[in-house]
Scaffold this active site. Structure first.
Site, PDB file in Angstrom:
ATOM      1  CD  GLN A 272       2.680  -0.637  -0.223  1.00  0.00           C
ATOM      2  OE1 GLN A 272       1.642  -1.171  -0.563  1.00  0.00           O
ATOM      3  NE2 GLN A 272       3.257   0.310  -0.950  1.00  0.00           N
TER       4      GLN A 272
ATOM      5  CB  CYS B  72       0.407   1.768  -6.254  1.00  0.00           C
ATOM      6  SG  CYS B  72      -0.284   3.407  -5.922  1.00  0.00           S
TER       7      CYS B  72
END
Length: 419
Positions: free
Chosen positions: A250, A373
């Site tokens: 991330q 996401c």
């Protein structure tokens, strides 16, 4: 446009209940509209919301999430999403990859693609990047002026140097630089390597990744180490984490920690957790903190490099209650999933394969955490999971992993209704 604004627009496309228009001039400005921090914002396609007050950006994204759940997922009864405000709105990204191009007169352009274009906007500083990445980018720019290398990001042409990828350790200050080319250019890179080693960018490794295929994948299968190592270390959830040059990790470490800690909190408040299945486990950044809490964890990851790094990360942190399987989730999960398992899903943007959803609704693990996401694919997948009325959504938590952009990370906790 923002609420309360008046503007002159040009209609580009119209249907009965829909009009697509381009903005010509804002006549009445909203107090929620701010001056962009980036001098390249009007051209660069990297950010799309810098003109909007940061907290209101998150409110807009939350509305888009709710709209996706209602319109795409056809969900009518779900809890109000909880918003987790980001700790910082700028300088949060720990990795970036820049396309590179030589102009006809020799100047090297390094930057991001222009909005709706394949043209590169030449940038010398990006306000969403970690300061260490900006410093390394500046050093590379100066060195390339004196050390010419043929560069062309366009996969249709011969190229040479195509991309420059820079990764930084937020808590360790380490920097890893990868030059991506369509053939080995390590001999051409050695003068640059020597100068970067002598800079103040805290570079721990410089690499040449080779991507010879004419496709849109940035990285190829082969990476040559020019100097140092092909990974950095960072701290994540108080654990030591090794991150490879091409590993998925991330880009917003602080917000990712918040998401993991939210999952930890959910698990700690459930009873009789026998084991945790971490589908799409990557380099172990979810599995390892959970195993450190004393749970038995199985991580499933199809990518060989990520799988190997995950094993190393478990060893680095002396975690014994975790097993990593180098398998395809859709094929392996049906073999091991049990009704008392706590299942964690963290798929790529395309979401879950329908066959995997069938496995989940058939084997019915008691708890599911789905980290997404992409609100659109999340909504689609939730509608399929919920269609047989076997699960209920207990909570929805929205995280702003990507301030100044439209992207949003969402954590949905589902619990089985039937035994």
């Amino acid at each position: 446009m923002l609420p309360g604004e008046e503007a002159l627009v040009k209609c580009e496309y119209m249907k009965k209940n829909f009009c697509l228009a381009s903005l010509i001039k804002i006549i009445k400005k909203s107090p929620l509209r701010v001056n962009p921090k980036c001098s390249f914002y009007s051209d660069c396609g990297g950010c799309s919301m810098q003109e909007i007050e940061p907290h209101y950006q998150f409110a807009i994204k939350k509305k888009l999430l709710i709209n996706a759940l209602s319109r795409i997922g056809k969900l009518n009864d779900f809890p109000e999403p909880i918003s987790i405000t980001p700790s910082q709105f700028f300088h949060y990204r720990n990795k970036s990859t820049f396309p590179v191009y030589n102009e006809s007169y020799g100047n090297t352009i390094i930057g991001y693609y222009q909005r709706n274009s394949h043209k590169i906007v030449d940038i010398d500083n990006c306000p969403v990047l970690d300061h260490k990445i900006n410093k390394a980018l500046s050093d590379i720019r100066l060195i390339l002026k004196d050390n010419h290398i043929n560069a062309d990001h366009d996969i249709r042409r011969k190229g040479g140097l195509r991309h420059i990828s820079i990764r930084s350790g937020i808590n360790t200050n380490e920097v890893l630089i990868t030059f991506v080319s369509n053939f080995s250019i390590k001999k051409l890179l050695f003068p640059i390597t020597n100068k970067l080693n002598g800079s103040e960018s805290n570079v721990v490794g410089i690499l040449n990744n080779i991507q010879p295929k004419p496709n849109n994948k940035i990285f190829g299968a082969t990476t040559e180490i020019l100097t140092g190592r092909d990974y950095i270390y960072d701290k994540f959830c108080h654990m030591d984490i090794l991150i490879g040059s091409t590993s998925f990790f991330q880009v917003n470490l602080v917000e990712a920690e918040k998401a993991i800690n939210c999952i930890r909190n959910i698990i700690s408040n459930t009873n009789k957790i026998v084991r945790i299945i971490d589908a799409y486990s990557g380099i172990g950044t979810m599995s390892i903190p959970l195993a450190s809490d004393g749970y038995r964890v199985i991580g499933i990851e199809i990518n060989n490099e990520a799988h190997e790094i995950a094993i190393r990360n478990a060893e680095i942190n002396n975690i014994k209650t975790i097993t990593f399987e180098n398998q395809d989730v859709t094929k392996y999960l049906p073999k091991i999933l049990l009704p008392n398992d706590f299942l964690i899903l963290d798929p790529p943007r395309k979401g879950l394969d329908p066959s995997l959803i069938d496995v989940i609704t058939k084997l019915m693990p008691i708890h599911i955490c789905y980290l997404s996401c992409n609100p659109a694919t999340l909504a689609r997948d939730l509608s399929l999971i919920l269609r047989e009325h076997k699960y209920s959504i207990i909570s929805i938590t929205a995280f702003d992993f990507f301030p100044q952009t439209t992207h949003l990370e969402t954590l949905v906790y589902l619990k089985r209704l039937t035994s």
